[in-house]
Structures are given as structure tokens and as C-alpha cells.
Write an enzyme that holds these catalytic residues in place. Structure first.
Site, PDB file in Angstrom:
ATOM      1  N   ASP A   1       0.856  -1.556   0.437  1.00 33.97           N
ATOM      2  CA  ASP A   1      -0.161  -0.144  -0.083  1.00 33.97           C
ATOM      3  C   ASP A   1       1.154   1.240   0.318  1.00 33.97           C
ATOM      4  O   ASP A   1       1.939   0.787  -0.928  1.00 33.97           O
ATOM      5  CB  ASP A   1      -1.144   0.210   1.194  1.00 33.97           C
ATOM      6  CG  ASP A   1      -0.328  -0.222   2.279  1.00 33.97           C
ATOM      7  OD1 ASP A   1       1.092  -0.021   2.481  1.00 33.97           O
ATOM      8  OD2 ASP A   1      -0.464   0.270   3.699  1.00 33.97           O
TER       9      ASP A   1
ATOM     10  N   ASP B   1       3.798  -7.765   7.956  1.00 38.27           N
ATOM     11  CA  ASP B   1       2.278  -6.398   7.555  1.00 38.27           C
ATOM     12  C   ASP B   1       1.890  -5.904   8.585  1.00 38.27           C
ATOM     13  O   ASP B   1       2.141  -4.360   8.436  1.00 38.27           O
ATOM     14  CB  ASP B   1       1.954  -7.372   6.445  1.00 38.27           C
ATOM     15  CG  ASP B   1       0.688  -5.797   5.572  1.00 38.27           C
ATOM     16  OD1 ASP B   1       1.605  -5.791   4.960  1.00 38.27           O
ATOM     17  OD2 ASP B   1      -0.684  -5.938   6.407  1.00 38.27           O
TER      18      ASP B   1
END
Length: 305
Positions: free
Chosen positions: A214, A282
Site C-alpha cells: 500500500d 505486514d
């Protein structure tokens, strides 16, 4: 997920604007004696009832989980908490037939947001797409979709990208197709996290999921010395210039992040003597990043993240 890993590695090996620093990866791995434990709902912002309605909530959440940065007051927490409140007030809010009818103003009202959302038309279109396909193929229920995957996260990602075009997060980079699948993978990760790896969140192959590339993770990796940017790219980010979706710079930022964390995961797994999940890294990197408001990230208008 082999496609995600393989094509991300290809980008990293042919990149022009982002470099994965192997020594930076080794330094980070050396400092980690244990991955900091981050609970999935550490902020208490998600809906959870341990039943199929939570699956419906998570599917809607991950369908809309992208591109908050154009509104400096808007973030993921607003979306997750807003959808939670909407569902608490009306358990039928995310029924498949209703998802197909929402308008932009109605979505804003659902989230209690006072002005148009970034990429609002796309968000509404994706809600309609989710509602239509759930009704057509899964009797209106995301839980049926999950159950059809036989406890395989890989199959879930494949099913989601097959049935829902809005989740098909891939690009063409220097003539090669690159698969990233951020929102499809995060659905599997959210289910696993929410249900504690049981019930709807039980996946025998959860270790196949990569990080979700992202805005935040590349910025954190750069701060940690794992990623290095060209002067041109660094300048674009510092000036808050928009980077086009599908451009070399944008694909490299995301793909190199996936490749770097896979390498980091391997080193940490060896050091700790256990299999480390990309999901663990993550969540740690993302939670680290959102606690650093001064962190400079790239800006791309995209429905994929």
C-alpha cells in the site's frame, strides 16, 4: 500467490527507481528477537460477532479500503468504525440487494462523513459490484464465498479476483504482467485475524499470503533503510506530487516492498527458528507506520490500495 511473489521479484530485479538494499534487510532482521505482537483489532474499531455477518462486514470493508489520502481528515479507521456503527444500527445494511442500490450521498451518510469521499463514484460502483455478484453466485452471502474455498487462503484470493473485477490488482511493467492483489489478500488476512485462525478465519495455507502493498509499508521500509529511491522519485514524494497508477515508479514501490519483506521474512524465520508469516510483518510494519504521522508516502489515485 506464487504469481505475486514471482512477478514482484522480477520487478525488483529490473527496477529503475527503487532499490532493495540487502544489507538493510539484514540489519533489520538482526535487530528482531521477536516480532512485536500486534492484535488484529488493536484499536477496537471493527465489527465482530463471530458469525457470518462479520464476514459480510469484512468483505464490504475491504471492497472500500483504498485511497484515503486526498482527504487529510479521512483514514482507514473512519471507514472501519463507520461501517461498524452502520451495521450495529441496522443489521441489514450490507445485504446484497441493498449494496447494489447505495448512492454516493447514502454511503457518506452510512459513514457519517460530511463531504464527498475520495474516488466516491468508484467506491459506489464497487459496492454495487460486490452486491450483484454476491447475490448472483453466493446467495448474497460473503460467508458462502469463504466456505466454498475449503479453508484455502490462496483459493479465496483466486475466487475473489475471478468473481469481482474490482479486486484484480495487477499492472503491466516493462512488458510483464505484475500481480499484487492487495485487497484480495487483505480479506484473507482480516478473516484470519478477526477469527483468530478459526472458523471463517481458518486457512491451512495462510503462510502463502504476502504483505499487502500500500502507501504505508514502502514508506516504513524506506525509513528502515530497506528501500532506497532514485533522486527523482524521492523528490516526487517529498513534493507530494501525484504518481500515476501503473507507472514504473508506482509498480516498483509496491512490488519491491513485497519482495523485500519476503526476504526479510526468510531471514527472521531462520533467526527465530520458526515460520514467520508475512501477515505478522505486514501488521507490524503498518502499525509502526500509522504511528508516524510525519512519514512521507507516495500519492497515487487508485482503487487498489
Amino acid at each position: 500467490m506464487d504469481d505475486v511473489r514471482g512477478t514482484s521479484a522480477w520487478v525488483a530485479n529490473h527496477s529503475s527507481h527503487v532499490v532493495v538494499d540487502s544489507s538493510g534487510i539484514e540489519k533489520v532482521a538482526e535487530t528482531i528477537d521477536e516480532i512485536p505482537k500486534v492484535n488484529w483489532d488493536f484499536e477496537g474499531i471493527h465489527y465482530f460477532d463471530n458469525g457470518p455477518l462479520t464476514v459480510q462486514y469484512l468483505f464490504v470493508l475491504d471492497a472500500l479500503n483504498f485511497c484515503f489520502w486526498p482527504d487529510e481528515d479521512l483514514n482507514y479507521d473512519n471507514l472501519a468504525a463507520g461501517l461498524k456503527e452502520a451495521l450495529l444500527n441496522d443489521k441489514s445494511a450490507f445485504d446484497a440487494d441493498r449494496l447494489q442500490k447505495y448512492t454516493g450521498p447514502e454511503l457518506r451518510e452510512l459513514l457519517k462523513w460530511p463531504r464527498p469521499l475520495p474516488l466516491e463514484d468508484e467506491r459506489v460502483r464497487l459496492l454495487h459490484e460486490v452486491g450483484f455478484e454476491l447475490e448472483r453466485s453466493f446467495d448474497g452471502k460473503a460467508s458462502n464465498l469463504v466456505e466454498s474455498c475449503g479453508k484455502s487462503a490462496v483459493k479465496l484470493v483466486a475466487m475473489v479476483t475471478r468473481h469481482f473485477p474490482g479486486f484484480r490488482d495487477h499492472s503491466v511493467y516493462k512488458g510483464h504482467q505484475v500481480f499484487l492483489y492487495k485487497r484480495a489478500q487483505i480479506l484473507a488476512a482480516d478473516l484470519w485475524g478477526a477469527y483468530g485462525g478459526k472458523g471463517y478465519g481458518e486457512f491451512y495455507d495462510i503462510g502463502s499470503i504476502t504483505i499487502m502493498a500500500d502507501y504505508i509499508v514502502p514508506a516504513v521500509l524506506r525509513q528502515l533503510g530497506v528501500l532506497k529511491y532514485s533522486e527523482t522519485l524521492a523528490s516526487m514524494i517529498e513534493k507530494k506530487s501525484e504518481i500515476d497508477p501503473g507507472s514504473e515508479e508506482e509498480v516498483e514501490l509496491r512490488a519491491c516492498s513485497i519482495y523485500a519483506v519476503e526476504k526479510m521474512k526468510d531471514l527472521i524465520s531462520i533467526k527465530l527458528g520458526r515460520k514467520v508469516l508475512s501477515i505478522e510483518l505486514d501488521l507490524w510494519l503498518w502499525s509502526f507506520g500509522i504511528q508516524c504521522p510525519a512519514l512521507q508516502h507516495h500519492r497515487t489515485l487508485s482503487i487498489y490500495y
